[in-house]
Design an enzyme around this catalytic site. Structure first.
Site, PDB file in Angstrom:
ATOM      1  N   HIS A  49      -8.600   3.670   3.424  1.00  0.00           N
ATOM      2  CA  HIS A  49      -8.987   4.273   4.703  1.00  0.00           C
ATOM      3  C   HIS A  49     -10.502   4.288   4.957  1.00  0.00           C
ATOM      4  O   HIS A  49     -10.944   4.411   6.089  1.00  0.00           O
ATOM      5  CB  HIS A  49      -8.494   5.719   4.768  1.00  0.00           C
ATOM      6  CG  HIS A  49      -7.000   5.839   4.807  1.00  0.00           C
ATOM      7  ND1 HIS A  49      -6.188   5.385   3.795  1.00  0.00           N
ATOM      8  CD2 HIS A  49      -6.183   6.387   5.750  1.00  0.00           C
ATOM      9  CE1 HIS A  49      -4.920   5.643   4.106  1.00  0.00           C
ATOM     10  NE2 HIS A  49      -4.890   6.239   5.283  1.00  0.00           N
ATOM     11  N   ASP A 107       0.871  -1.184   0.000  1.00  0.00           N
ATOM     12  CA  ASP A 107       0.000   0.000   0.000  1.00  0.00           C
ATOM     13  C   ASP A 107       0.899   1.223   0.000  1.00  0.00           C
ATOM     14  O   ASP A 107       2.102   1.134   0.289  1.00  0.00           O
ATOM     15  CB  ASP A 107      -0.903  -0.002   1.242  1.00  0.00           C
ATOM     16  CG  ASP A 107      -1.803   1.233   1.299  1.00  0.00           C
ATOM     17  OD1 ASP A 107      -2.350   1.604   0.247  1.00  0.00           O
ATOM     18  OD2 ASP A 107      -1.922   1.846   2.374  1.00  0.00           O
ATOM     19  N   SER A 108       0.301   2.375  -0.283  1.00  0.00           N
ATOM     20  CA  SER A 108       1.055   3.620  -0.213  1.00  0.00           C
ATOM     21  C   SER A 108       1.426   3.964   1.231  1.00  0.00           C
ATOM     22  O   SER A 108       2.257   4.831   1.457  1.00  0.00           O
ATOM     23  CB  SER A 108       0.219   4.750  -0.815  1.00  0.00           C
ATOM     24  OG  SER A 108      -1.030   4.825  -0.149  1.00  0.00           O
ATOM     25  N   CYS A 116      -3.720  -1.054  -2.003  1.00  0.00           N
ATOM     26  CA  CYS A 116      -3.931   0.366  -2.282  1.00  0.00           C
ATOM     27  C   CYS A 116      -4.944   0.530  -3.423  1.00  0.00           C
ATOM     28  O   CYS A 116      -4.714   0.033  -4.538  1.00  0.00           O
ATOM     29  CB  CYS A 116      -2.582   0.969  -2.686  1.00  0.00           C
ATOM     30  SG  CYS A 116      -2.656   2.719  -3.054  1.00  0.00           S
ATOM     31  N   CYS A 146     -11.111   3.115  -1.218  1.00  0.00           N
ATOM     32  CA  CYS A 146      -9.813   3.592  -0.725  1.00  0.00           C
ATOM     33  C   CYS A 146      -9.555   2.896   0.605  1.00  0.00           C
ATOM     34  O   CYS A 146     -10.496   2.666   1.382  1.00  0.00           O
ATOM     35  CB  CYS A 146      -9.880   5.109  -0.549  1.00  0.00           C
ATOM     36  SG  CYS A 146      -8.489   5.826   0.330  1.00  0.00           S
ATOM     37  N   GLU A 187      -6.400   9.109   9.394  1.00  0.00           N
ATOM     38  CA  GLU A 187      -5.062   8.958   9.997  1.00  0.00           C
ATOM     39  C   GLU A 187      -4.942   9.765  11.283  1.00  0.00           C
ATOM     40  O   GLU A 187      -4.110   9.458  12.136  1.00  0.00           O
ATOM     41  CB  GLU A 187      -3.979   9.351   8.985  1.00  0.00           C
ATOM     42  CG  GLU A 187      -3.977   8.374   7.831  1.00  0.00           C
ATOM     43  CD  GLU A 187      -2.639   8.151   7.162  1.00  0.00           C
ATOM     44  OE1 GLU A 187      -1.685   8.876   7.483  1.00  0.00           O
ATOM     45  OE2 GLU A 187      -2.575   7.247   6.312  1.00  0.00           O
TER      46      GLU A 187
HETATM   47  N1  DGL Z   1      -3.905   3.910  -0.040  1.00  0.00           N
HETATM   48  C1  DGL Z   1      -4.530   4.913  -0.875  1.00  0.00           C
HETATM   49  C2  DGL Z   1      -5.720   4.297  -1.602  1.00  0.00           C
HETATM   50  O1  DGL Z   1      -6.290   3.312  -1.188  1.00  0.00           O
HETATM   51  C3  DGL Z   1      -4.964   6.113  -0.051  1.00  0.00           C
HETATM   52  C4  DGL Z   1      -3.823   6.993   0.398  1.00  0.00           C
HETATM   53  C5  DGL Z   1      -3.054   7.601  -0.768  1.00  0.00           C
HETATM   54  O2  DGL Z   1      -3.575   8.512  -1.439  1.00  0.00           O
HETATM   55  O3  DGL Z   1      -1.974   7.117  -1.024  1.00  0.00           O
HETATM   56  O4  DGL Z   1      -6.110   4.782  -2.621  1.00  0.00           O
END
Ligand code: DGL
Length: 280
Positions: free
Chosen positions: A188, A10-11, A73, A186, A152
């Site tokens: 989150h 993931d990012s 991600c 997403c 977050e």
């Molecule tokens: N993990 C990213 C997503 O699911 C969200 C956070 C980001 O923008 O990197 O799209």
């Protein structure tokens, strides 16, 4: 049987919502979680940059001998195409296809909402994947970038006034519409599912990509005889590209407790060198 770990990337820390579902469904599996916390967010970046980062993330997982790559991600999953993922030496899944399939089956009206980062919504990936299952699907997409820092910061409780105000604005395209299914596209957003569900009411079904991806991964590994020994007690290792303490701090807000000593830092230079050797 295949004793190698499952790799998840993931990012940042958000992909732990996907990891949590995978781990709950497959407690016997070992996992390697990679969060690119040094370069998060991906969702506001260009397609080219996201592709470069995602291929480095996958190269890292491959260098750890994983048996499958899971892009937790939403943004990376939306941007990666078969061109990149077919070249991987192990099976791959992102979160798009499993959740798009679930949404296409769940909707009665054929009108599905997608919320995600700007890059995810712009990609149109969910719409394409759903129309492969059902050609008349119409998508109402809406980018909700501020949900990421909100979650977050730990502000995801149903009663949180900031979360409520923001949700009211972001969810307005779906209120009073014919959308009956909403993909929380997403990492989150599942943390906000309680609030979103309450605001939209029971007429809109929420799709959690983590849960759908976990089911998809289990079925995929099972069909190929690639699951771990059921007597094995799974071990998880975590890597990130910024401070392990920062990773653990956010993870703790998500899950209550998380030990920073379980997290190893990877330098970005190391990552880009690896991707030159391992890149698909
Ligand atoms: N993990 C990213 C997503 O699911 C969200 C956070 C980001 O923008 O990197 O799209």
């Amino acid at each position: 049987m295949d004793t190698r770990p499952i790799g998840i990337f993931d990012s940042g820390v958000g992909g732990l919502t996907v990891f949590k579902e995978l781990h709950a469904l497959m407690p016997h599996e070992d996992f390697i979680y990679f969060g690119d916390t040094g370069r998060v967010p991906y969702g506001t970046r260009s397609r080219e940059t996201i592709l470069k980062y995602a291929s480095e993330d996958m190269a890292f997982l491959l260098s750890h001998g994983v048996k499958m790559v899971v892009a937790a991600c939403g943004t990376a999953s939306a941007v990666l195409t078969n061109k990149e993922t077919d070249r991987l030496p192990v099976p791959y899944t992102g979160v798009i296809i499993p959740s798009a399939q679930a949404a296409a089956v769940a909707t009665s009206t054929g009108n599905v909402g997608v919320i995600g980062t700007p890059a995810t919504v712009r990609s149109g990936a969910y719409g394409r994947a759903m129309r492969n299952v059902r050609s008349d699907i119409k998508v109402t997409g809406h980018a909700c970038p501020l949900f990421v820092p909100l979650v977050e910061a730990g502000m995801f409780e149903e009663g949180n006034p900031v979360a409520r105000e923001l949700a009211k604005i972001y969810l307005s395209p779906f209120l009073g519409s014919t959308v009956d299914t909403l993909i929380l596209g997403c990492t989150h957003y599942p943390m906000l599912a309680g609030l979103i569900g309450k605001m939209l009411g029971p007429g809109i079904r929420l799709i959690n990509p983590g849960a759908e991806t976990a089911r998809y991964t289990l079925n995929h590994l099972m069909a190929r005889g690639m699951l771990q020994d059921p007597a094995h007690q799974g071990i998880s290792r975590y890597y990130c590209t910024d401070s392990p303490e920062g990773f653990a701090e956010v993870a703790e807000k998500f899950f209550g407790s998380f030990d920073a000593s379980q997290v190893t830092r990877v330098e970005l230079e190391e990552l880009s060198a690896l991707s030159k050797e391992e890149a698909p």
